[in-house]
Every structure is written in structure tokens, then in C-alpha cells.
Design an enzyme around this catalytic site. Structure first.
Site, PDB file in Angstrom:
ATOM      1  N   HIS A 132     -79.359 -19.014   9.741  1.00  0.00           N
ATOM      2  CA  HIS A 132     -80.353 -19.377   8.729  1.00  0.00           C
ATOM      3  C   HIS A 132     -81.712 -19.602   9.408  1.00  0.00           C
ATOM      4  O   HIS A 132     -82.753 -19.241   8.872  1.00  0.00           O
ATOM      5  CB  HIS A 132     -79.893 -20.653   8.015  1.00  0.00           C
ATOM      6  CG  HIS A 132     -80.436 -20.815   6.630  1.00  0.00           C
ATOM      7  ND1 HIS A 132     -80.189 -21.921   5.871  1.00  0.00           N
ATOM      8  CD2 HIS A 132     -81.215 -20.013   5.854  1.00  0.00           C
ATOM      9  CE1 HIS A 132     -80.794 -21.793   4.693  1.00  0.00           C
ATOM     10  NE2 HIS A 132     -81.423 -20.656   4.659  1.00  0.00           N
ATOM     11  N   HIS A 169     -69.373 -22.818  11.553  1.00  0.00           N
ATOM     12  CA  HIS A 169     -70.274 -23.661  10.766  1.00  0.00           C
ATOM     13  C   HIS A 169     -71.668 -23.718  11.420  1.00  0.00           C
ATOM     14  O   HIS A 169     -72.679 -23.433  10.778  1.00  0.00           O
ATOM     15  CB  HIS A 169     -69.669 -25.066  10.656  1.00  0.00           C
ATOM     16  CG  HIS A 169     -70.488 -26.019   9.853  1.00  0.00           C
ATOM     17  ND1 HIS A 169     -70.173 -26.367   8.560  1.00  0.00           N
ATOM     18  CD2 HIS A 169     -71.637 -26.695  10.142  1.00  0.00           C
ATOM     19  CE1 HIS A 169     -71.080 -27.208   8.097  1.00  0.00           C
ATOM     20  NE2 HIS A 169     -71.977 -27.431   9.039  1.00  0.00           N
ATOM     21  N   GLU A 170     -71.696 -24.065  12.687  1.00  0.00           N
ATOM     22  CA  GLU A 170     -72.991 -24.201  13.373  1.00  0.00           C
ATOM     23  C   GLU A 170     -73.693 -22.849  13.485  1.00  0.00           C
ATOM     24  O   GLU A 170     -74.918 -22.759  13.438  1.00  0.00           O
ATOM     25  CB  GLU A 170     -72.810 -24.844  14.749  1.00  0.00           C
ATOM     26  CG  GLU A 170     -72.235 -26.260  14.717  1.00  0.00           C
ATOM     27  CD  GLU A 170     -72.932 -27.188  13.730  1.00  0.00           C
ATOM     28  OE1 GLU A 170     -74.132 -27.000  13.468  1.00  0.00           O
ATOM     29  OE2 GLU A 170     -72.260 -28.100  13.195  1.00  0.00           O
ATOM     30  N   HIS A 198     -75.673 -22.262  10.358  1.00  0.00           N
ATOM     31  CA  HIS A 198     -76.988 -22.909  10.423  1.00  0.00           C
ATOM     32  C   HIS A 198     -77.918 -22.101  11.326  1.00  0.00           C
ATOM     33  O   HIS A 198     -79.091 -21.900  11.025  1.00  0.00           O
ATOM     34  CB  HIS A 198     -76.870 -24.322  10.998  1.00  0.00           C
ATOM     35  CG  HIS A 198     -76.269 -25.325  10.053  1.00  0.00           C
ATOM     36  ND1 HIS A 198     -76.756 -25.526   8.792  1.00  0.00           N
ATOM     37  CD2 HIS A 198     -75.237 -26.191  10.195  1.00  0.00           C
ATOM     38  CE1 HIS A 198     -76.056 -26.482   8.193  1.00  0.00           C
ATOM     39  NE2 HIS A 198     -75.123 -26.899   9.023  1.00  0.00           N
TER      40      HIS A 198
HETATM   41 ZN   LIG Z   1     -73.748 -28.483   8.700  1.00  0.00          ZN
END
Ligand SMILES: [Zn+2]
Length: 682
Positions: A478, A471-472, A475
Site C-alpha cells: 500500500h 499482513h505486513e 501494508h
Molecule cells: Zn496491520
């Protein structure tokens, strides 16, 4: 000695940053920025992209570059001195930000540049966004309206703080002292130890239960004593209201009404019909009708299944435990019993298959396959703790030889330790910034709180921790793979709130697929893959009661959106009237009349989620729908991965989020994949 936070080129010199540098650096940089901005705002005739916007981007970046390591260290290497310095700077920084948002000269400058020709699409988007934010901060209002706007702003921040304070005081006020351990039957050892520790801290014998989540949650999930669950439930569900054990002492009722009224008035001052419209001005969703249809569609498809989920627990509680009627304080308890019986899976069981080294190598291999990027560790980079590792990302045809283009860098701080904030997050260290005079490579912090290695055993992650890492990392990519040259719309900045979780939730999908799981896992002793029987159980457990959880999230989202959308000054907030209607529509089990959920809903009354709670589901739909293209074409399909990199990861906020999504997916998102992945539809 020179202050390392001022004029530092490149990566932060972590070894030299001391608490005493912080306030001086912020004061110096704020003064310098103010002077430069004043000169720019008044001196440029006419302002252009090159003489006005670019310098402003550079000025903003200087401050961010200095503040980023400070706020980062405050989170991961907290000390009293650093915390004091950090807190002293917060009001200075927020005052500065407000000042910029209200600066009429700056606004006029942006407006003048926006009328000029020869701007590319990214530049246009940056200007649009800036002008939108100026408008939303009330800078273009007539003086009397602007005065009222500011008055409301101040009142709203006071009320939000009061709401949170009341909730905190009400939460802290209640506790239950327990003398007889038999009352705690069913509670796991960790929860008992916590209860005993709280008692000891207060100089008591026995055990003390509180309404803090780590105490409340295990009671609702595991305590065999039904009366105890009922008592704790009631105390929790009536916090900060006119009911329950502390009735009326910290009642948020009037505060909620006032907040809704002021938000409505402020939205109308800006020309919106209501606060829900105002909220969408900065989001991917295009209209309030679109959000209501979106939530309604999800509800229509999941409510019947949610009722069946409930029926299943009810039946289980009746036949296996002889329970007459299931009440809200029974739901988590019997659900957990049912889950244990049916799937018999624990996080501990999977741990040996996820040694951290194997997981990281596998993660990087997956990312290389998908996005054509090479991630390599770099030794000798100065960090803040010996556990921290540093990596670089290269992309391009000859990256294999080490000569590919350097696209980004990141620190990974994987393990829990004292004085480090809990949870996991990605934060920006350096922005990508590319102008005629400057070429800055982006850098990120990935921070987790995994179990550190024990003795000579490497750190073994739970599957939930592997999901967190992916998940991290989503980010992080991105932020790091952005090709946008200006920080205001590069990386994750400028990405609407309801779209910002797309890359992160999207990447989690690779933790569930056999093909990618085999790359990121292997038994710590034998290297063996996860046995198929275990894999099947883990997939099945994932969707346990997924429809009921969906219904719960929809209840919150619909309630939040409707109270802001339907607000009518003549009728007031109608908070519980609307909540009741929403519950009739989507809640499988209606809470008792004393339930005062809204009085503790700090996400929307004291946090940033007002008329935006739907964003959680919105982003889930995007990520599930995006992943479904890989289901069609292959989980590790390179062409699809490249397309995601090109249309989403590299573009940041430089285009409309829906346009970017359609460019990747070939059409607008649908809810089908999310419902299918959750086992809600076939
Ligand atoms: Zn998040």
C-alpha cells in the site's frame, strides 16, 4: 564531521548514524523548517499550488526522512544512548506538529489555494484533508472558544496518561506467590518457567503469577485449579476500579466520566453533535447511523451462533469433565480442552512446511501473479544488522529483463534478537514524492520477530508467522505501489483508520487457499506439500468459536460507540448501564457483577480508538468482501489482482475510501463474505 541525518539524499546511511547526531539534526531541521514555513506563510501573495503547497510537502518530507531511521533504529537496535536521544526529541516533534496544526497563516494559505481552479482531484483531496485537519485542531474557532478547546486538549492528554498509569499500577500491584507446584497443574512448561523466573527476580523461591498478559493468559487457558482461575480472573477484571483486591486504590471511574464529558464538549465546540460524529470526520464510515447499522447487522447474524458455540463448550464441560455451570473463568479453559480434542493441531506441526526461503519465494510469486510486480533481492545495500535483506519492486512490461520501472524498495528484518522491539510492523522509510524538482522512490521497513535459524537448519515459520508476513507485506505494498505524488495523501497516509487494514488483512487470505499455500510451502526435508488431512484440520481449527469471538469484538465496539454517541451531560456517561445493555444484546455468557472491564479498556480511554473500535470489524468486512471477488473469479486471477492494485494499492488517500472500494468491487461492501469465511453462515 557532517551530520548524516541532515540533507541526506537517498537511503539512510545506517552505518554512520550515531545517537549523538539525533538531537542536533532534529533541532537544526526544526529551526530550518520553522523559518521556511514562516517565510512561506507570510510571503506568498497569492499562494498557489506550486509556490506554497509543494514547498510545504518538501519541507515536511525532509523532517520525516531524517526522523524515520532514528525511530526505526530505536525500535530494532535499541541502546541506552539512542533511547535517550529519541525520547529527548519526542516533545520537540509533537510541539512542532501542534504548532503547525494551529498556524492560522498556514490555514489561510491552504484555504486560498483551495479556491483556485486548475487543480486535479488528488490536489483537491489533499487540500480538503488539510483544511479538515486544521478545523479539527480548532484553528478556525473564535478566540474564547479556541482557548477552551486547547484547555480541553491538555486536560484530555493528562487524563489519558493518568488512566494508563492507574491501570499499569493496578496491574503491577497484584501478584500471587505459589509455594506448591501442584497448584500450577495444567500450565505449560513455558508459563511455569516464566512464573519461576519472576519469583527468582524478586528473590523468592517457588513461583509468582502476575496480571501481565503472558502470565494471566496461560492461567485462564490451562490452569486445572478452578479456584486459582477464579482468583486471577477477579483480580484482572477489577483492575483500576472500586472493587477487587485493590479496591479504590487506582480507581479509573471518575477519570472515565471526565474523559467522556470533555470529549463531548470538545466535539460540540467544533460543531459536531457528539464525539462519535467527531470520530467519523476522519473515517471511511459516513455516519453514526451507518456504524450502528453495521454493528447491529453483524450482531444479528452472529449472536445465535455464538450462543451455540457457548452451548457446545458447556455441554463438553458437563459430559466430559462433570462441570455443573460454566463461569467466565472456565470459558477459556474448557474451550482450549475442546479445541485440542477436536482438531489436535499445533503451530509446531506446520512449521516444517514453511522454511523462510520457500515462503518468501512463494509470496513473491503470488504477488507477481496478482499485481504484476517483480520483487528481487539487491545485494550490498547498507543496513543496520547482518540479518537484514533489501529488495526492490519493479513493474511494467519488460520487468522480466530487469528493466521494468522501479516502483519501490524495502528492507526485511525477519528475526527476533535482543534489543529489538517485539511484534511485527511496516514503517515508512521514504515517501513517494514527485514534483518538478524531485523524484523520490518510496521505501519501507518490514520488521518481524521470527525464530532465527538454528544451527544449519533454516528458519522455519509457524503458520501464524506466515500470516504476519503477508499482513505486513500488504501494508508495505500500500505504501510502495502508490502512484500519488504527494506524501500527505500518498501510500498509507491519508487513508482513513477504518480502511487502513484493508490491504493487510486482504493479503492474509492467500495463506489459507490450497492453490497459493502450495506456492509458499514445502517440507523442509522433502519439499512435499502440506498433506490434505493436515490442511483440512488447519482450516477447521481456524473457525473454532469464531461466532463467540465475533460477539466479543461486537460487545467492545458497540459499547465504545454508544457511550460516545449517546453521551448526555445531564445524565453522565452511564458507562456500566450501557455496557449491560450491550451485553444483554450480544454477550453469550454474562460476566459477574464485579466485572469492571471498562476501567481497563485502554484502547478507548488511553489510546486512539475512541468511537473507533468498530474499525477492526469494518476493515475485516472490507478485506473479506474484497477477497470474495477472487473466490468468484479465481484465487490467482490476474485481472482482479490488477484491479486491486490500480484502485486500492496505487491510490492511497487520494480519493474517498468508499469510492475507491466501489471502483474495485463494483458495489459497496457487504458483511456476507466475512460471516461465510468465519463459518458463521453457510
Ligand atoms: Zn496491520
Amino acid at each position: 564531521m557532517a551530520n548524516p541525518l541532515i540533507d541526506m539524499p537517498g537511503l539512510p546511511p545506517f552505518g554512520r548514524i550515531l545517537p549523538e547526531h539525533v538531537e542536533t539534526a532534529v533541532d537544526t531541521l526544526l529551526a530550518r523548517n520553522r523559518a521556511r514555513i514562516k517565510a512561506l506563510a507570510q510571503g506568498m501573495v497569492p499562494p498557489t499550488w506550486e509556490n506554497f503547497i509543494e514547498p510545504l510537502e518538501l519541507i515536511g518530507d525532509t523532517l520525516e526522512r531524517a526522523w524515520s531511521p532514528v525511530s526505526h533504529l530505536n525500535a530494532v537496535m535499541n541502546s541506552e544512548a539512542l533511547r535517550a536521544a529519541y525520547n529527548a526529541c519526542l516533545p520537540k516533534l509533537s510541539g512542532y506538529a501542534t504548532e503547525l496544526g494551529q498556524n492560522r497563516d498556514l490555514f489561510e494559505g491552504y484555504r486560498a489555494v483551495a479556491t483556485q481552479e486548475h487543480l486535479d482531484a488528488t490536489q483537491r483531496k489533499l487540500l480538503d484533508k488539510a483544511l479538515r485537519d486544521f478545523h479539527l485542531s480548532g484553528v478556525d474557532l473564535a478566540p474564547d472558544r479556541q482557548a477552551r478547546f486547547k484547555e480541553i486538549d491538555q486536560a484530555l492528554s493528562r487524563l489519558a496518561a493518568k488512566f494508563a498509569e492507574n491501570l499499569l499500577d493496578a496491574t503491577n500491584a497484584w501478584n500471587k506467590w505459589i509455594e506448591d507446584e501442584a497448584l500450577l497443574a495444567g500450565l505449560p512448561e513455558s508459563a511455569r518457567a516464566l512464573a519461576r523466573q519472576i519469583a527468582e527476580q524478586r528473590g523468592e523461591t517457588g513461583w509468582i503469577l502476575t496480571l501481565d498478559f503472558p502470565s494471566y493468559f496461560p492461567v485462564m487457558t490451562y490452569a486445572d485449579d478452578r479456584d486459582l482461575r477464579r482468583e486471577v480472573y477477579e483480580a484482572y477484571a477489577t483492575r483500576a476500579s472500586e472493587l477487587g483486591p485493590h479496591a479504590g486504590q487506582w480507581d479509573n471511574g471518575a477519570i472515565m466520566e471526565e474523559i467522556l464529558a470533555l470529549r463531548h464538549e470538545q466535539a460540540q465546540l467544533l460543531g459536531f453533535a457528539n464525539y462519535a460524529e467527531r470520530s467519523l470526520a476522519t473515517k471511511m464510515a459516513r455516519s453514526t447511523g451507518e456504524v450502528m447499522r453495521f454493528l447491529g447487522d453483524l450482531a444479528q447474524h452472529s449472536v445465535a451462533k455464538a450462543r451455540r458455540d457457548l452451548e457446545e463448550v458447556r455441554e463438553f464441560a458437563r459430559t466430559e469433565h462433570g462441570l455443573g455451570e460454566i463461569e467466565p473463568w472456565d470459558l477459556a479453559y474448557y474451550s482450549e480442552k475442546r479445541r485440542e480434542r477436536r482438531y489436535a493441531i499445533t503451530q509446531e506441526e506446520l512449521r516444517p512446511y514453511f522454511p523462510i526461503g520457500r515462503v518468501l519465494d512463494g509470496l513473491f510469486a503470488v504477488l507477481d501473479r496478482l499485481f504484476d510486480i517483480r520483487i528481487r533481492e539487491v545485494q550490498g545495500v547498507e543496513a543496520w544488522h547482518p540479518d537484514v535483506r533489501f529488495f526492490e519492486i519493479r513493474a511494467g512490461a519488460d520487468a522480466g529483463t530487469g528493466d521494468g520501472e522501479l516502483r519501490g524498495q524495502f528492507y526485511l528484518d525477519p528475526f527476533a534478537r535482543p534489543n529489538k522491539r517485539g511484534g511485527a510492523w511496516m514503517d515508512v522509510c521514504l515517501n513517494r514524492l514527485h514534483t518538478a524538482t524531485c523524484d523520490q522512490i518510496p521505501c519501507a521497513y518490514l520488521v518481524c520477530n521470527f525464530t532465527p535459524p538454528l544451527g544449519d537448519q533454516p528458519s522455519l515459520l509457524t503458520h501464524a508467522e506466515v500470516l504476519t508476513l503477508f499482513h505486513e507485506c500488504g501494508h508495505g505494498l500500500h505504501h510502495l505501489l502508490t502512484k500519488v505524488d504527494y506524501p500527505a495523501v500518498g501510500g498509507i497516509s491519508g487513508v482513513p483508520w477504518d480502511a487502513v487494514e484493508l490491504p493487510s488483512q486482504f493479503l492474509e487470505n492467500w495463506c489459507w487457499e490450497r492453490e497459493s499455500l502450495d506456492l509458499i510451502s514445502g517440507h523442509v526435508e522433502t519439499g512435499a506439500p502440506i498433506p490434505d488431512e493436515l490442511y483440512q484440520r488447519m482450516r477447521a481449527a481456524k473457525n473454532f468459536q469464531s461466532a463467540m469471538q465475533m460477539a466479543r469484538q461486537l460487545e467492545f465496539a458497540l459499547f465504545d460507540f454508544r457511550i460516545h454517541l449517546e453521551y448526555d451531560p445531564a445524565r453522565g456517561g452511564r458507562i456500566y448501564e450501557i455496557l449491560d445493555e450491550v451485553r444483554d444484546q450480544v454477550a453469550p455468557l454474562k460476566p459477574p457483577a464485579f466485572n469492571r472491564f471498562a476501567h481497563g479498556f485502554s484502547h478507548i480511554f488511553a489510546g486512539g480508538y475512541a468511537a473507533g473500535y468498530y474499525s477492526y470489524k469494518w476493515a475485516e468486512v472490507l478485506s473479506a468482501d474484497a477477497f470474495s471477488l477472487f473466490e468468484e473469479r479465481g484465487v490467482l486471477d490476474t485481472a482482479t489482482g490488477r484491479a486491486f492494485r490500480q484502485h486500492i494499492l496505487e491510490q492511497g488517500g487520494s480519493r474517498e475510501a468508499m469510492d475507491l472500494y466501489v471502483a474495485f468491487r463494483g458495489r459497496e461492501p457487504t458483511i456476507d463474505a466475512l460471516l461465510r469465511h468465519g463459518g458463521i453462515t453457510a
